[in-house]
Scaffold this motif. Sequence first.
Motif, PDB file in Angstrom:
ATOM      1  N   SER A  67      -4.553  -9.333 -27.220  1.00  0.00           N
ATOM      2  CA  SER A  67      -3.037 -10.271 -26.434  1.00  0.00           C
ATOM      3  C   SER A  67      -3.833  -9.808 -25.458  1.00  0.00           C
ATOM      4  O   SER A  67      -3.452 -11.082 -24.661  1.00  0.00           O
ATOM      5  CB  SER A  67      -1.887  -9.925 -27.695  1.00  0.00           C
ATOM      6  N   ILE A  71      -3.816 -13.460 -22.237  1.00  0.00           N
ATOM      7  CA  ILE A  71      -2.398 -13.666 -21.485  1.00  0.00           C
ATOM      8  C   ILE A  71      -2.817 -13.541 -20.006  1.00  0.00           C
ATOM      9  O   ILE A  71      -3.343 -14.130 -19.276  1.00  0.00           O
ATOM     10  CB  ILE A  71      -1.835 -12.691 -21.284  1.00  0.00           C
ATOM     11  N   ALA A 103       4.607 -21.419 -20.014  1.00  0.00           N
ATOM     12  CA  ALA A 103       4.803 -20.734 -21.680  1.00  0.00           C
ATOM     13  C   ALA A 103       4.402 -19.469 -21.530  1.00  0.00           C
ATOM     14  O   ALA A 103       4.544 -19.020 -21.918  1.00  0.00           O
ATOM     15  CB  ALA A 103       4.362 -22.512 -21.963  1.00  0.00           C
ATOM     16  N   LEU A 104       3.366 -18.971 -20.877  1.00  0.00           N
ATOM     17  CA  LEU A 104       3.261 -18.171 -20.209  1.00  0.00           C
ATOM     18  C   LEU A 104       3.260 -16.641 -20.588  1.00  0.00           C
ATOM     19  O   LEU A 104       3.476 -15.604 -20.986  1.00  0.00           O
ATOM     20  CB  LEU A 104       1.282 -18.213 -20.023  1.00  0.00           C
ATOM     21  N   ALA A 106       6.963 -16.997 -20.956  1.00  0.00           N
ATOM     22  CA  ALA A 106       7.526 -16.341 -21.938  1.00  0.00           C
ATOM     23  C   ALA A 106       7.054 -15.267 -23.198  1.00  0.00           C
ATOM     24  O   ALA A 106       6.770 -14.622 -23.315  1.00  0.00           O
ATOM     25  CB  ALA A 106       7.973 -17.712 -22.816  1.00  0.00           C
ATOM     26  N   ARG A 107       5.460 -15.868 -23.264  1.00  0.00           N
ATOM     27  CA  ARG A 107       4.323 -15.448 -23.865  1.00  0.00           C
ATOM     28  C   ARG A 107       4.549 -13.807 -23.719  1.00  0.00           C
ATOM     29  O   ARG A 107       5.025 -13.135 -24.684  1.00  0.00           O
ATOM     30  CB  ARG A 107       3.424 -15.538 -24.557  1.00  0.00           C
ATOM     31  N   GLU A 110       7.316 -11.442 -24.393  1.00  0.00           N
ATOM     32  CA  GLU A 110       7.285 -11.097 -25.710  1.00  0.00           C
ATOM     33  C   GLU A 110       5.803  -9.660 -26.471  1.00  0.00           C
ATOM     34  O   GLU A 110       7.098  -8.778 -26.942  1.00  0.00           O
ATOM     35  CB  GLU A 110       7.006 -12.251 -26.719  1.00  0.00           C
ATOM     36  N   LYS A 111       5.317 -10.339 -25.691  1.00  0.00           N
ATOM     37  CA  LYS A 111       4.322  -9.491 -26.284  1.00  0.00           C
ATOM     38  C   LYS A 111       4.825  -8.095 -24.933  1.00  0.00           C
ATOM     39  O   LYS A 111       5.058  -7.058 -25.634  1.00  0.00           O
ATOM     40  CB  LYS A 111       2.986  -9.504 -25.750  1.00  0.00           C
ATOM     41  N   LYS A 157       7.846 -15.321 -38.680  1.00  0.00           N
ATOM     42  CA  LYS A 157       7.148 -14.315 -38.577  1.00  0.00           C
ATOM     43  C   LYS A 157       6.260 -14.425 -39.031  1.00  0.00           C
ATOM     44  O   LYS A 157       4.919 -13.500 -38.799  1.00  0.00           O
ATOM     45  CB  LYS A 157       8.081 -12.772 -38.432  1.00  0.00           C
ATOM     46  N   ASP A 352      15.240 -13.486 -32.203  1.00  0.00           N
ATOM     47  CA  ASP A 352      14.566 -12.899 -31.533  1.00  0.00           C
ATOM     48  C   ASP A 352      14.950 -11.931 -30.496  1.00  0.00           C
ATOM     49  O   ASP A 352      15.118 -11.385 -30.181  1.00  0.00           O
ATOM     50  CB  ASP A 352      13.047 -13.430 -31.287  1.00  0.00           C
TER      51      ASP A 352
END
Length: 375
Positions: A67, A71, A103-104, A106-107, A110-111, A157, A352
């Motif tokens: 992950s 990224i 978008a990246l 936001a991801r 989250e990570k 999920k 979430d």
Amino acid sequence: MRAETQNTIEAIEKSLSLLAQRLDYDTAPHRLEEFNARVEDPTLWDDPTHAQKLMRERQMLVDAVESYEGIRQELADNVELIEMGEMEDDAEIVSDAEEALTALKARAAEKELEALLNGEADGNDTFLEINAGAGGTESCDWANMLARMYVRWAEKKGYKVELQSESAGEEVGIKSAAYKITGPNAYGWLKSESGVHRLVRISPYDSAAKRHTSFSSVWVYPVVDDNIEIDVQPNDIRIDTYRSSGAGGQHVNTTDSAVRITHHPTGIVVTSSEKSQHQNRDIAMKALKSRLYQMELDKRNAAINEAHDNKGDAGWGNQIRSYVLQPYQMVKDLRTRHETSDTQGVLDGDLDAFMAATLAMDVSGKSRAEANLDD
């Protein structure tokens, strides 16, 4: 490069820095080599429980590394595209890359939050209990709505959901239900949901169409690994069997197979109502050990302890979140002040943002006692 795009890049880089720190990225290759060496040990599966735990830890490390590197690579690729698009005066390439970076971001955020799930039991599967509180028929219906909400969230999920036990309401809904939810960090995400949840709406069961307030409580506790020793003395428990039944039809179970275990020193009561009495004893005993383990965690983890202390009775003054459907649309967490007007989305399992807000609050060091629990 536009200032807004530069800010997005900096936000992603900040998330990557935190991810690398939490992952201890510099030592990750060495740790993975150690895992691989242990996996190749021919005696590993002599102890299946230990082997499964080891394989799960290895996979979590692999996923975290992949992950982080994914990224980082995607960030580099899109920055390169933007620079190339600006050099060639190609606005379409620049626009597409900027959208990908948004978008990246936001991801990556989250990570970043997932990386903060580093509590002793955060990575475990979890039990989720829902109990109707003050409000009679209304609360039984509300408990059923909450059960649906959490099942929807878990399914989104990709988690596995198993119904452990359920007690139907006298007219509608449920008096109580217990689930086992299996998946990475299931307990870490759901632990913030422990507490009283309040619903305000026009009752569909009131002919006068009056507004009603209902309460239901949620309790989340981790599934303990088999290698965690929890001492349960036979003299401290009472095991009862009773007749259980489902919702009706051909799937009704009318044998005396349901099992209830009462732990006398703590007053904890757990139940399971699968078809096999032997299976029910095993499920109920695991649930009891998990509850006892949670009590031990509570003593050592002030944040979790405070959350359960705040849970209290399912009624006025103890709620952690309000779901208002009338006279306006609003779901508001009373600890973090996070809110949304998308009530239907929340009831369909979009939780979430609420979980992330509570997690971030806990990590920041702000206690729940410092939060102003007003409406």
